[in-house]
Design an enzyme around this catalytic site. Sequence first.
Site, PDB file in Angstrom:
ATOM      1  N   ASP A   1       0.818  -1.210   0.000  1.00 21.83           N
ATOM      2  CA  ASP A   1       0.000   0.000   0.000  1.00 21.83           C
ATOM      3  C   ASP A   1       0.858   1.269   0.000  1.00 21.83           C
ATOM      4  OD1 ASP A   1      -2.847   0.912   0.425  1.00 21.83           O
ATOM      5  OD2 ASP A   1      -1.952   1.859   2.181  1.00 21.83           O
TER       6      ASP A   1
ATOM      7  N   GLU B   1       1.913  -0.416  -4.973  1.00 21.34           N
ATOM      8  CA  GLU B   1       0.906   0.601  -5.309  1.00 21.34           C
ATOM      9  C   GLU B   1       1.605   1.947  -5.173  1.00 21.34           C
ATOM     10  OE1 GLU B   1      -3.095   2.923  -3.948  1.00 21.34           O
ATOM     11  OE2 GLU B   1      -1.514   2.407  -2.565  1.00 21.34           O
TER      12      GLU B   1
HETATM   13  C1  GLC Z   1      -4.083   3.044  -0.708  1.00 20.47           C
HETATM   14  C2  GLC Z   1      -5.318   2.184  -0.641  1.00 20.47           C
HETATM   15  C3  GLC Z   1      -6.473   3.042  -0.215  1.00 20.47           C
HETATM   16  C4  GLC Z   1      -6.168   3.604   1.161  1.00 20.47           C
HETATM   17  C5  GLC Z   1      -4.853   4.359   1.167  1.00 20.47           C
HETATM   18  C6  GLC Z   1      -4.374   4.608   2.565  1.00 20.47           C
HETATM   19  O1  GLC Z   1      -4.171   4.000  -1.693  1.00 20.47           O
HETATM   20  O2  GLC Z   1      -5.524   1.543  -1.865  1.00 20.47           O
HETATM   21  O3  GLC Z   1      -7.671   2.340  -0.212  1.00 20.47           O
HETATM   22  O4  GLC Z   1      -7.191   4.485   1.542  1.00 20.47           O
HETATM   23  O5  GLC Z   1      -3.834   3.621   0.539  1.00 20.47           O
HETATM   24  O6  GLC Z   1      -3.977   3.412   3.170  1.00 20.47           O
END
Ligand code: GLC
Length: 584
Positions: free
Chosen positions: A222, A305
């Site tokens: 994440d 991500e």
């Molecule tokens: C990432 C996740 C999202 C979350 C954010 C904070 O972007 O995909 O859903 O709100 O991180 O953890």
Amino acid sequence: MPEPPDPADPHQPIPHSAPWWRHAVIYQVYPRSFADADGDGIGDLPGVTSRLPYLADLGVDAVWLSPFYVSPMADAGYDVADYRDVDPLFGTLADADELIARAHELGIRVLVDLVPNHTSDEHAWFREALAAGPGSRERARYVFRDGSGPDGSEPPNNWKSVFGGLAWTRVQEADGSPGQWYLHLFDDKQPDLDWRNPEVVEEFHDVLRFWLDRGVDGFRVDVAHSLVKAEGLPDWTVRTGMLGDQGEDGTEDAGEPATTDPRTKELGPMWDQEEVHEIYRGWRRVLEEYNPSGDPDQDRILCAEAWLPSQERTMRYVRPDEMHQAFNFQFLEMSWRAEDVREVVDTSLRAADEVGAPTTWVLSNHDVVRHASRLGLPVGSPRPNGIGAGSEQPNPVLGLRRARAATTLMMALPGSAYVYNGEELGLPDHTALPDRLRQDPAFHRTAGVELGRDGCRVPLPWVADEPSYGFGPGPRSWLPQPLLYGPLAADRQEGVSSSTLELYRTLLRLRREHDLGVGGLHWEGGWGPDVLAFRNAREDGRPVTVVANLGEDLLDLPEGLEVLVASGRLEDGRLPQDTTVWLA
Ligand code: GLC
């Protein structure tokens, strides 16, 4: 001097024996919305396990589960209070073990979601940090600072939260006096960890091992680009946002909106710092301990991500000693124009090849409006941050048609592809959720300026004639399902050859049969500007020709080739607008 690459051949095939993650189709399960076994209206791990045969039939290689750890659910589980246990809402550790074992029996690998940038404020470490006070070892695990201004009542710097409002919250010290401030790039219930502290690094190595010991095959990481912040935490006048999220945040001190062109967007001191890469080199070494013989079948993987402005920046996360994959958000963000799609495909393949990584492809996830809705908006519209009853409504028929065409194109591209649960049913977003039901912290922190992500998180319809469309045994579902989810329920699509579910099954089967994930890509010339046409061929195989028609004119297809699959009906053998076909 090496030959400049031929623009018609942006990517060469890779060996058939390449490791699984170079070509896998990975299905994202959003546990609270996938399947509810106990009937409380929230999906759970036993629900996921019960539907694994469905995923095996669909033909996916792996699942990625969004967080199911102990959490107060301030951000739907992306606020983790205990990384080594399952929240009772979702089940138990034994349920997680059962899920992993059953998935493996069915030949499906399991990736879990790791949230390293922040914990929950209910994590034991944060409670200890509050109790221990300024200057303590416990506070040093987070980013605590004294406030600015004569009495420390101003935040330490001007950073804003991605979800709106300030990125700092002031705490009360144990004696009741106003105290230090802590940093939270997201909700105030998500305090950021200090990744310059070796104790934090150690702790996450241990968390990785905990899940690897339970048999998981990898991790989706994440906000992978946010862990390290620039020394000194310098001010930043542009709104803190992940790619595509810029603009007013509904607070008075929102700062200048950032440019909306992702290619020129500047990144603030909270993103993409050089030191972050060393962290992932360390993680890679931990993962490799679990595959001492280097058997490609046994590889455990990391997927980043990281919403970054260019493929080049993103690909630095997948250099050979770092992660394995990174999400291709440029592909998700592209507009439905042939030249834009071609440019993104070219840049993605080239940038990945530069570092020897596979590219990934993704169109939907739990943070964005589903592509069946997004593509029903006028071409070139900015990506909406949620759609509500008062917003311009997408055209659902056009959206689904284009979504099917876009997916049919995507599944023919070499590399690894991601599917977000429910897109195989052609689900749109709930585009008229009442505001009082919205749960996304971004909606609340921006006072509704951002509608947020609830619309794409609505529970899945499995059986049209059951309460909650078969999501659970009872009528409850944590967000209401729109009426049009009924006809889209899985049982209505099963065995119906024109359905989106059968289209996905066919695409995944043919993709595997023709080894498209390891193929090379060659653009075919001679088609008009609104057409995408390419051949995907593996080293020794018969190529598959793919034609996507984004223009108005009906297209004649090349003679002598047979249609393998099409995203929509052909008209007298010709390819209509917003339709993609595979030929061989
Ligand atoms: C990432 C996740 C999202 C979350 C954010 C904070 O972007 O995909 O859903 O709100 O991180 O953890």
